[in-house]
Design a protein around this motif. Structure first.
Motif, PDB file in Angstrom:
ATOM      1  N   ASN A  60      34.802  59.843  68.097  1.00  0.00           N
ATOM      2  CA  ASN A  60      34.917  59.993  69.539  1.00  0.00           C
ATOM      3  C   ASN A  60      34.616  61.440  69.927  1.00  0.00           C
ATOM      4  OD1 ASN A  60      37.281  61.248  68.660  1.00  0.00           O
ATOM      5  ND2 ASN A  60      38.538  60.417  70.311  1.00  0.00           N
ATOM      6  N   ASP A  64      38.927  63.083  66.877  1.00  0.00           N
ATOM      7  CA  ASP A  64      40.185  62.688  66.249  1.00  0.00           C
ATOM      8  C   ASP A  64      40.298  61.185  66.018  1.00  0.00           C
ATOM      9  OD1 ASP A  64      40.523  61.815  68.839  1.00  0.00           O
ATOM     10  OD2 ASP A  64      42.251  63.091  69.277  1.00  0.00           O
ATOM     11  N   THR A  65      39.255  60.453  66.334  1.00  0.00           N
ATOM     12  CA  THR A  65      39.244  59.008  66.122  1.00  0.00           C
ATOM     13  C   THR A  65      37.873  58.581  65.613  1.00  0.00           C
ATOM     14  OG1 THR A  65      40.846  58.657  67.905  1.00  0.00           O
ATOM     15  CG2 THR A  65      39.568  56.748  67.206  1.00  0.00           C
ATOM     16  N   ILE A  77      39.412  50.923  64.101  1.00  0.00           N
ATOM     17  CA  ILE A  77      39.658  52.224  64.706  1.00  0.00           C
ATOM     18  C   ILE A  77      40.583  53.002  63.782  1.00  0.00           C
ATOM     19  CG2 ILE A  77      40.673  53.448  66.670  1.00  0.00           C
ATOM     20  CD1 ILE A  77      39.861  51.070  68.408  1.00  0.00           C
ATOM     21  N   TRP A  78      40.149  54.199  63.406  1.00  0.00           N
ATOM     22  CA  TRP A  78      40.878  55.050  62.466  1.00  0.00           C
ATOM     23  C   TRP A  78      41.343  56.269  63.241  1.00  0.00           C
ATOM     24  CZ3 TRP A  78      40.641  52.987  57.398  1.00  0.00           C
ATOM     25  CH2 TRP A  78      39.657  51.997  57.215  1.00  0.00           C
ATOM     26  N   ARG A  79      42.662  56.408  63.405  1.00  0.00           N
ATOM     27  CA  ARG A  79      43.172  57.477  64.265  1.00  0.00           C
ATOM     28  C   ARG A  79      43.693  58.695  63.505  1.00  0.00           C
ATOM     29  NH1 ARG A  79      42.972  55.886  69.349  1.00  0.00           N
ATOM     30  NH2 ARG A  79      43.130  53.675  69.850  1.00  0.00           N
ATOM     31  N   SER A  99      44.974  64.699  62.023  1.00  0.00           N
ATOM     32  CA  SER A  99      45.628  64.233  63.247  1.00  0.00           C
ATOM     33  C   SER A  99      46.947  63.526  62.973  1.00  0.00           C
ATOM     34  CB  SER A  99      44.692  63.300  64.016  1.00  0.00           C
ATOM     35  OG  SER A  99      44.390  62.154  63.243  1.00  0.00           O
TER      36      SER A  99
END
Length: 197
Positions: A60, A64-65, A77-79, A99
């Motif tokens: 993004n 951070d994603t 989705i990897w946060r 993060s």
């Protein structure tokens, strides 16, 4: 520089740069995505969730994603993302900022091995830096603080509190007796007389 990890029978489907330019994300027919250091070529993290080719992946805007898309008809989705990396002066150790509110210490050269996980920040860690001796790691965070960590014990040695907003950069001077921190509060702080041991 050449990034290698997939078998010779697999191929990369997609690559994407982190906004900082320090990381590259690759999606592959081996069903994984991998995060690579653009400085060393080392694989920092392997993202495993899909059951078929990963044909698209990207960060993004803030970095951070990560989102990954696969032929298995799923997107992930990897946060918890690696936001910064730094090598010690010998090049044998690597620090990462994430993060997930932690910083980590790794050995590099041959197999990559996790040595320490530094817990204590209450928001994402955006910056890491090594003391010239390699005995300390400095981390800056969105929790407005910086922390000094022992690379031997993993303990927090000192918390530096002065800023009122995210700390997005921090580092030691050449001698290791001064730290500078920069924040989104539009200030920089200089911290002197640090113990170089």
């Amino acid at each position: 520089m050449e990034f290698m990890a997939c078998s010779e029978f697999e191929s990369y489907c997609k690559v994407s740069f982190h906004p900082t330019g320090k990381l590259v994300l690759s999606g592959s027919q081996d069903t994984t995505c991998r995060l690579w250091s653009t400085e060393s070529g080392e694989c920092i993290q392997v993202l495993k969730a899909h059951e078929d080719d990963v044909f698209s992946c990207g960060f993004n805007y803030n970095g951070d994603t990560i989102i990954t898309a696969s032929k298995d008809n799923t997107c992930c989705i990897w946060r918890s993302m690696v936001l910064d990396i730094a090598f010690d002066y010998s090049g044998s150790k690597l620090a990462t900022a994430s993060s997930d509110q932690t910083a980590k210490l790794w050995t590099v050269g041959g197999a990559v091995e996790l040595l320490q996980t530094f817990y204590g920040h209450s928001n994402e860690v955006s910056k890491v830096s090594f003391h010239p001796t390699g005995k300390l790691v400095l981390s800056g965070s969105q929790d407005t603080t910086c922390r000094l960590w022992s690379t031997e014990s993993g303990e927090c040695i000192q918390v530096l509190k002065a800023h009122e907003d995210d700390v997005f950069s921090c580092g030691f001077n050449y001698n290791g007796d001064t730290i500078i921190t920069a924040s989104k509060d539009n200030t920089c702080c200089i911290w002197r007389s640090m113990n170089r041991d």
